[in-house]
Design a protein around this motif. Structure first.
Motif, PDB file in Angstrom:
ATOM      1  N   ALA A 703      23.103  79.735  96.280  1.00  0.00           N
ATOM      2  CA  ALA A 703      21.794  80.357  96.482  1.00  0.00           C
ATOM      3  C   ALA A 703      21.678  81.652  95.690  1.00  0.00           C
ATOM      4  CB  ALA A 703      21.576  80.619  97.971  1.00  0.00           C
ATOM      5  N   LEU A 704      22.731  82.477  95.720  1.00  0.00           N
ATOM      6  CA  LEU A 704      22.701  83.720  94.947  1.00  0.00           C
ATOM      7  C   LEU A 704      22.672  83.432  93.446  1.00  0.00           C
ATOM      8  CD1 LEU A 704      25.258  85.829  97.011  1.00  0.00           C
ATOM      9  CD2 LEU A 704      22.838  86.384  96.680  1.00  0.00           C
ATOM     10  N   GLY A 705      23.403  82.400  93.029  1.00  0.00           N
ATOM     11  CA  GLY A 705      23.381  82.028  91.614  1.00  0.00           C
ATOM     12  C   GLY A 705      22.006  81.583  91.171  1.00  0.00           C
ATOM     13  N   GLU A 706      21.307  80.821  92.020  1.00  0.00           N
ATOM     14  CA  GLU A 706      19.946  80.392  91.695  1.00  0.00           C
ATOM     15  C   GLU A 706      19.015  81.590  91.594  1.00  0.00           C
ATOM     16  OE1 GLU A 706      16.732  78.266  90.653  1.00  0.00           O
ATOM     17  OE2 GLU A 706      18.774  77.453  90.823  1.00  0.00           O
ATOM     18  N   ALA A 707      19.141  82.531  92.542  1.00  0.00           N
ATOM     19  CA  ALA A 707      18.309  83.733  92.498  1.00  0.00           C
ATOM     20  C   ALA A 707      18.601  84.553  91.247  1.00  0.00           C
ATOM     21  CB  ALA A 707      18.539  84.580  93.748  1.00  0.00           C
ATOM     22  N   ALA A 708      19.889  84.651  90.885  1.00  0.00           N
ATOM     23  CA  ALA A 708      20.252  85.412  89.690  1.00  0.00           C
ATOM     24  C   ALA A 708      19.748  84.727  88.426  1.00  0.00           C
ATOM     25  CB  ALA A 708      21.771  85.588  89.631  1.00  0.00           C
ATOM     26  N   GLY A 717      23.464  87.882  77.670  1.00  0.00           N
ATOM     27  CA  GLY A 717      24.755  88.085  78.308  1.00  0.00           C
ATOM     28  C   GLY A 717      24.955  87.302  79.581  1.00  0.00           C
ATOM     29  N   PRO A 718      26.164  87.423  80.149  1.00  0.00           N
ATOM     30  CA  PRO A 718      26.467  86.718  81.390  1.00  0.00           C
ATOM     31  C   PRO A 718      25.817  87.410  82.589  1.00  0.00           C
ATOM     32  CG  PRO A 718      28.298  88.130  80.798  1.00  0.00           C
ATOM     33  CD  PRO A 718      27.305  88.237  79.675  1.00  0.00           C
ATOM     34  N   VAL A 719      25.821  86.737  83.716  1.00  0.00           N
ATOM     35  CA  VAL A 719      25.469  87.350  84.988  1.00  0.00           C
ATOM     36  C   VAL A 719      26.756  87.944  85.559  1.00  0.00           C
ATOM     37  CG1 VAL A 719      24.706  86.927  87.364  1.00  0.00           C
ATOM     38  CG2 VAL A 719      23.536  85.798  85.438  1.00  0.00           C
ATOM     39  N   TYR A 720      26.711  89.208  85.935  1.00  0.00           N
ATOM     40  CA  TYR A 720      27.900  89.864  86.449  1.00  0.00           C
ATOM     41  C   TYR A 720      27.979  89.694  87.965  1.00  0.00           C
ATOM     42  CZ  TYR A 720      28.108  91.873  81.827  1.00  0.00           C
ATOM     43  OH  TYR A 720      28.186  92.014  80.470  1.00  0.00           O
ATOM     44  N   ILE A 721      29.197  89.545  88.476  1.00  0.00           N
ATOM     45  CA  ILE A 721      29.446  89.480  89.913  1.00  0.00           C
ATOM     46  C   ILE A 721      30.359  90.643  90.259  1.00  0.00           C
ATOM     47  CG2 ILE A 721      30.069  88.003  91.848  1.00  0.00           C
ATOM     48  CD1 ILE A 721      30.207  85.648  89.911  1.00  0.00           C
ATOM     49  N   ALA A 722      29.929  91.502  91.156  1.00  0.00           N
ATOM     50  CA  ALA A 722      30.714  92.678  91.505  1.00  0.00           C
ATOM     51  C   ALA A 722      30.600  92.948  93.001  1.00  0.00           C
ATOM     52  CB  ALA A 722      30.253  93.897  90.695  1.00  0.00           C
ATOM     53  N   GLY A 723      31.412  93.900  93.472  1.00  0.00           N
ATOM     54  CA  GLY A 723      31.481  94.200  94.892  1.00  0.00           C
ATOM     55  C   GLY A 723      32.714  93.562  95.502  1.00  0.00           C
ATOM     56  N   GLY A 724      33.077  94.014  96.702  1.00  0.00           N
ATOM     57  CA  GLY A 724      34.311  93.547  97.326  1.00  0.00           C
ATOM     58  C   GLY A 724      34.376  92.053  97.541  1.00  0.00           C
ATOM     59  N   PRO A 730      35.444  80.589  96.747  1.00  0.00           N
ATOM     60  CA  PRO A 730      34.349  79.636  96.997  1.00  0.00           C
ATOM     61  C   PRO A 730      32.976  80.203  96.646  1.00  0.00           C
ATOM     62  CG  PRO A 730      35.860  79.671  98.860  1.00  0.00           C
ATOM     63  CD  PRO A 730      36.257  80.794  97.957  1.00  0.00           C
ATOM     64  N   ILE A 731      32.743  81.487  96.928  1.00  0.00           N
ATOM     65  CA  ILE A 731      31.448  82.079  96.593  1.00  0.00           C
ATOM     66  C   ILE A 731      31.265  82.099  95.072  1.00  0.00           C
ATOM     67  CG2 ILE A 731      30.090  84.203  96.635  1.00  0.00           C
ATOM     68  CD1 ILE A 731      31.191  84.755  99.418  1.00  0.00           C
ATOM     69  N   VAL A 732      32.294  82.545  94.345  1.00  0.00           N
ATOM     70  CA  VAL A 732      32.201  82.605  92.886  1.00  0.00           C
ATOM     71  C   VAL A 732      32.004  81.201  92.313  1.00  0.00           C
ATOM     72  CG1 VAL A 732      33.485  83.143  90.772  1.00  0.00           C
ATOM     73  CG2 VAL A 732      33.469  84.772  92.674  1.00  0.00           C
ATOM     74  N   GLN A 733      32.695  80.218  92.864  1.00  0.00           N
ATOM     75  CA  GLN A 733      32.506  78.846  92.385  1.00  0.00           C
ATOM     76  C   GLN A 733      31.076  78.379  92.605  1.00  0.00           C
ATOM     77  OE1 GLN A 733      35.628  76.906  94.633  1.00  0.00           O
ATOM     78  NE2 GLN A 733      37.041  76.927  92.892  1.00  0.00           N
ATOM     79  N   GLY A 734      30.497  78.733  93.758  1.00  0.00           N
ATOM     80  CA  GLY A 734      29.115  78.361  94.025  1.00  0.00           C
ATOM     81  C   GLY A 734      28.149  79.034  93.068  1.00  0.00           C
ATOM     82  N   LEU A 739      24.612  78.666  88.195  1.00  0.00           N
ATOM     83  CA  LEU A 739      24.262  79.235  86.894  1.00  0.00           C
ATOM     84  C   LEU A 739      24.451  78.225  85.762  1.00  0.00           C
ATOM     85  CD1 LEU A 739      25.750  82.828  87.252  1.00  0.00           C
ATOM     86  CD2 LEU A 739      23.337  82.194  87.205  1.00  0.00           C
ATOM     87  N   ARG A 740      25.483  77.385  85.880  1.00  0.00           N
ATOM     88  CA  ARG A 740      25.687  76.366  84.833  1.00  0.00           C
ATOM     89  C   ARG A 740      24.481  75.449  84.713  1.00  0.00           C
ATOM     90  NH1 ARG A 740      31.185  76.313  86.537  1.00  0.00           N
ATOM     91  NH2 ARG A 740      30.722  74.652  88.050  1.00  0.00           N
ATOM     92  N   GLY A 741      23.827  75.210  85.838  1.00  0.00           N
ATOM     93  CA  GLY A 741      22.630  74.381  85.794  1.00  0.00           C
ATOM     94  C   GLY A 741      21.508  74.998  84.987  1.00  0.00           C
ATOM     95  N   HIS A 742      21.594  76.290  84.724  1.00  0.00           N
ATOM     96  CA  HIS A 742      20.595  77.005  83.920  1.00  0.00           C
ATOM     97  C   HIS A 742      21.168  77.426  82.567  1.00  0.00           C
ATOM     98  CE1 HIS A 742      17.608  77.462  87.208  1.00  0.00           C
ATOM     99  NE2 HIS A 742      18.681  77.469  87.986  1.00  0.00           N
ATOM    100  N   GLY A 743      22.363  76.936  82.232  1.00  0.00           N
ATOM    101  CA  GLY A 743      22.982  77.292  80.961  1.00  0.00           C
ATOM    102  C   GLY A 743      23.500  78.711  80.914  1.00  0.00           C
ATOM    103  N   LEU A 744      23.830  79.281  82.074  1.00  0.00           N
ATOM    104  CA  LEU A 744      24.285  80.667  82.157  1.00  0.00           C
ATOM    105  C   LEU A 744      25.741  80.741  82.608  1.00  0.00           C
ATOM    106  CD1 LEU A 744      21.156  82.234  83.911  1.00  0.00           C
ATOM    107  CD2 LEU A 744      21.817  82.518  81.499  1.00  0.00           C
ATOM    108  N   GLU A 745      26.383  81.832  82.273  1.00  0.00           N
ATOM    109  CA  GLU A 745      27.758  82.070  82.700  1.00  0.00           C
ATOM    110  C   GLU A 745      27.800  83.234  83.685  1.00  0.00           C
ATOM    111  OE1 GLU A 745      30.159  82.798  79.305  1.00  0.00           O
ATOM    112  OE2 GLU A 745      29.954  80.755  78.494  1.00  0.00           O
ATOM    113  N   ALA A 746      28.864  83.273  84.464  1.00  0.00           N
ATOM    114  CA  ALA A 746      29.087  84.391  85.391  1.00  0.00           C
ATOM    115  C   ALA A 746      30.405  85.061  85.042  1.00  0.00           C
ATOM    116  CB  ALA A 746      29.122  83.900  86.832  1.00  0.00           C
TER     117      ALA A 746
END
Length: 773
Positions: A703-708, A717-724, A730-734, A739-746
């Motif tokens: 869901a967060l990946g879709e929003a991003a 550039g890529p979408v950055y993932i940060a924070g604790g 599992p969250i990063v994989q999701g 994002l891959r569905g939109h041709g984007l990287e994280a």
């Protein structure tokens, strides 16, 4: 006809002091038939003057890179023509205080194989000598008083070189000890002693053998290392681990392990390909690895988790000790009283470890800088920092713009500070939690040390905008003292900026960032923690978040996950009786899971329903709530515990593909976590817990990946993932799946901790960009 002699002056910055660089330059110049000199300068840089034939000079420049010592790093090289002086021969000159440019301060290096081999070789004078080191290994930053890195500027100055060490130090043919500042031997180096906890020194012939025997008997020892004391104990006996937990008042936080070698690591854990190279590197970090089924490591070492943190010995003493214990591995955890920094002195040990340790083994070299062990883990197959300290700090990062002299005090938990100058950002080593006694003072000491050694005149002091953080007073004092501007930076904006810094994203360019953690003070005075931002260094917009809910009890809800669950249930439309019925059925109203049972649950629900509890979009509290509902965690005894247990519970679970919807609220997208909660409740008795744990975490990520992806339209550039929570696999994989569905990287930060340990670096970039505007 001989070509005319030419001369060059070189200034080299990087890790070029404390790594045998000057002796290397000496040998390189002599081997090429060049005359001149090499000298350490006061900014931790090196100046070289060489003169000779053009072909000799060209060969020298080529060898500078190809033949440099293993730990050396050349970050900047300035070469200019000079007037030949007609010098005869090549010399190493006495270090100078003048500065031409600033350079990296060398971190601490683990013992090298050559020094370890000498410790085991009866024919060398280093046989059995615990603190053997050379130009390529050993303590650096932890024992430095100031720069340049010379013996008189380190804690080694109290150990005059004996005749043999002086001979090695002055011998250009001695590859590892010529002009090596930290060398010593049993005659002239640090000595090791054993003490009782009342301060009485024991007459012990072999401290290693004595320590191994006491540990095998079940005793707990405080052992002085490079950057502080460890507590060492058997990790295979439940009774010993349980006793250590009781003494430290540390119910469940994992203990770090030290293993003899990678063969032992493979017997207790399941290291992925490449893990042994990380463990054996000069940095010698703690590495979180999957625990091997049937491992002899006690379940009490890391209760409720599927990983154990393991490191290899990085001093001679540790190596010899691990060779003498039957298991080949030990608990080697920070030597501190819970809530206090790791001890670096005997006085601290006798005060704060009384009642915890049974004996003390300590060398007599002063620890100038407390430096904890670094901790890394694998997130979706990639190495990320949890804690950046020994072996890595205080190496700098390059910024994408010129920076004024600056200071940042970081966040509240898991904090490191940082300074900046030119295009450099220098994070301090990991300091700790600012709400613990003495930690703000420790942060201040380290920041002032960096200000002094880099000769900074800070124009800006950056601080988190949370009004209750304990380091705000320090920030205000520094700003007042230096006449600097105090700049407040929003917590998640700093996370995004730190991630962008690693890629040197140019100023003014925007990137999408997913910033997920436990707590960050929002610009609307609510508690953020599950955000999608569109950010440049100077500003940001909040594009999406998790669904906001009330957090009854505020900070108490972080300790008792059931309270967060009640807030989420209320936001999900469940009435009071429905909520209590579910809690009762799940066994969540007992006093070990909610201190005052049903009465507290009712009060918590009513606080949320009446709007008298703070609003949060925290990923951390959302994961806490789900962990409680699934029966995985009911109390948080250390930062991130419920989320870590939830991640562990998902191992081997099947993802059923549920993804929360994206809704619109207050002009931004929100992830429908109430819908997610209802899905969990419907499936509690239908699906295995590990399947639900896997599905909810990957679903939140999707869901967060879709929003991003929507927020990133038109951005580079890529979408950055940060924070604790950015280290949660599992969250990063999701996120990556969506994002891959939109041709984007994280991308997750790799050189800084994604959590609060990297936030000071982001604060500096935000403050500098605002100052520029």
């Amino acid at each position: 006809m001989t070509k005319a002699r030419r001369a060059l002056r070189l200034r080299v910055a990087g890790i070029v002091q404390g790594v045998g660089f000057r002796p290397f330059i000496y040998r390189l110049a002599v081997s090429r038939g060049l005359s001149g000199y090499v000298v350490n300068l006061g900014g931790s840089e090196v100046e070289i003057y060489v003169e000779g034939q053009p072909s000799q000079l060209a060969s020298f420049i080529e060898g500078l890179y190809r033949e440099r010592p293993p730990p050396a790093r050349i970050e900047e090289l300035e070469i200019e023509e000079a007037e030949p002086q007609g010098l005869d021969g090549f010399t190493i000159r006495r270090s100078e205080r003048r500065k031409s440019r600033r350079s990296m301060i060398p971190p601490d290096f683990g013992i090298c194989r050559d020094c370890l081999r000498e410790i085991h070789d009866p024919s060398t004078r280093f046989h059995g000598y615990y603190w053997n080191s050379c130009a390529w290994c050993g303590p650096r930053f932890s024992m430095m008083y100031t720069v340049p890195y010379d013996r008189e500027n380190t804690a080694m100055r109290q150990y005059p070189l004996c005749r043999e060490c002086r001979r090695d130090y002055e011998d250009p043919g001695n590859l590892r000890r010529f002009h090596a500042q930290g060398i010593s031997c049993p005659r002239c180096g640090p000595r090791t002693h054993v003490y009782t906890m009342d301060g009485r020194r024991l007459d012990v012939e072999d401290p290693v053998e004595w320590a191994a025997e006491r540990i095998e008997e079940g005793y707990i020892l405080a052992i002085k290392g490079v950057g502080g004391f460890h507590l060492a104990a058997l990790a295979s006996r439940d009774d010993v681990v349980e006793e250590l937990r009781r003494r430290k008042r540390r119910p469940s936080k994992p203990f770090a392990l030290m293993a003899r070698d990678c063969g032992v690591v493979q017997a207790i854990a399941e290291p992925p390909p490449g893990a042994c190279e990380v463990l054996e590197s000069a940095e010698r970090p703690i590495l979180l690895l999957p625990k091997r089924p049937g491992s002899p490591v006690s379940e009490l070492v890391a209760p409720g988790l599927d990983t154990i943190g393991v490191m290899l010995p990085y001093t001679g003493f540790q190596a010899l000790l691990l060779e003498r214990v039957r298991d080949g591995f030990l608990i080697m955890t920070s030597g501190n009283e819970t809530g206090y920094p790791m001890c670096t002195t005997l006085e601290c040990v006798f005060t704060h470890l009384r009642g915890i340790a049974d004996y003390v083994v300590a060398h007599d070299r002063e620890i100038v800088h407390r430096v904890d062990d670094s901790v890394l883990r694998y997130t979706d197959g990639e190495l990320v920092f949890l804690r950046r300290a020994r072996g890595y700090a205080p190496m700098w990062l390059y910024a994408p713009m010129e920076l004024p002299d600056m200071v940042a005090v970081g966040a509240e938990l898991q904090t490191a500070g940082a300074v900046a100058f030119e295009d450099k950002v220098v994070p301090t080593q990991y300091i700790g939690d600012m709400d613990e006694p003495g930690q703000v003072e420790e942060l201040e000491r380290e920041l002032r040390w960096f200000i002094e050694v880099y000769s900074l005149k800070p124009r800006v002091v950056a601080v988190d905008m949370h009004p209750g953080y304990h380091n705000r007073g320090l920030a205000a004092r520094l700003a007042d003292e230096y006449g600097a501007e105090l700049v407040e930076v929003q917590h998640h904006h700093a996370h995004a900026a730190a991630a962008m810094l690693e890629d040197r994203v140019p100023p003014g360019e925007k990137r999408a960032a997913i910033t997920i953690d436990g707590t960050g003070y929002g610009t609307d005075a609510t508690v953020w923690g599950g955000e999608v931002l569109v950010a440049r260094y100077s500003s940001f917009t909040r594009a999406a978040s998790l669904y906001p809910f009330r957090l009854p009890g505020g900070d108490a809800a972080a300790k008792w996950p059931v309270k967060a669950l009640i807030g989420l249930m209320q936001a999900s439309g469940l009435d009071e009786e429905e909520t209590l019925s579910i809690l009762r059925r799940r066994g969540l109203l007992s006093r070990d899971r909610l201190p005052h049972g049903e009465a507290e649950a009712r009060v918590s629900y009513r606080l949320a329903a009446s709007g008298r509890a703070p609003i949060t979009t925290s990923m951390g509290r959302t994961l806490d709530a789900l962990a409680a509902l699934l029966g995985i965690a009911w109390r948080r005894d250390y930062e991130g515990e419920p989320a870590m247990r939830l991640e562990a519970a998902a191992r081997g679970g099947r993802d059923h593909g549920y993804t929360p919807r994206l809704l619109s609220l207050d002009g931004r997208l929100v992830v429908d976590t109430p819908g997610l909660l209802h899905w969990v409740i419907e499936n509690l008795d239908r699906l295995p817990t590990r399947d639900i744990a896997a599905t909810v975490q990957r679903g939140l990520g999707r869901a967060l990946g879709e929003a991003a992806a929507r927020a990133a339209r038109g951005l580079d550039g890529p979408v950055y993932i940060a924070g604790g929570a950015a280290v949660n696999t599992p969250i990063v994989q999701g996120i990556r799946e969506a994002l891959r569905g939109h041709g984007l990287e994280a991308q997750v930060p790799r050189r800084l901790p994604p959590g609060d340990g990297g936030i000071a670096a982001g604060q500096l970039l935000v403050a500098a960009a605002r100052l520029e505007e």
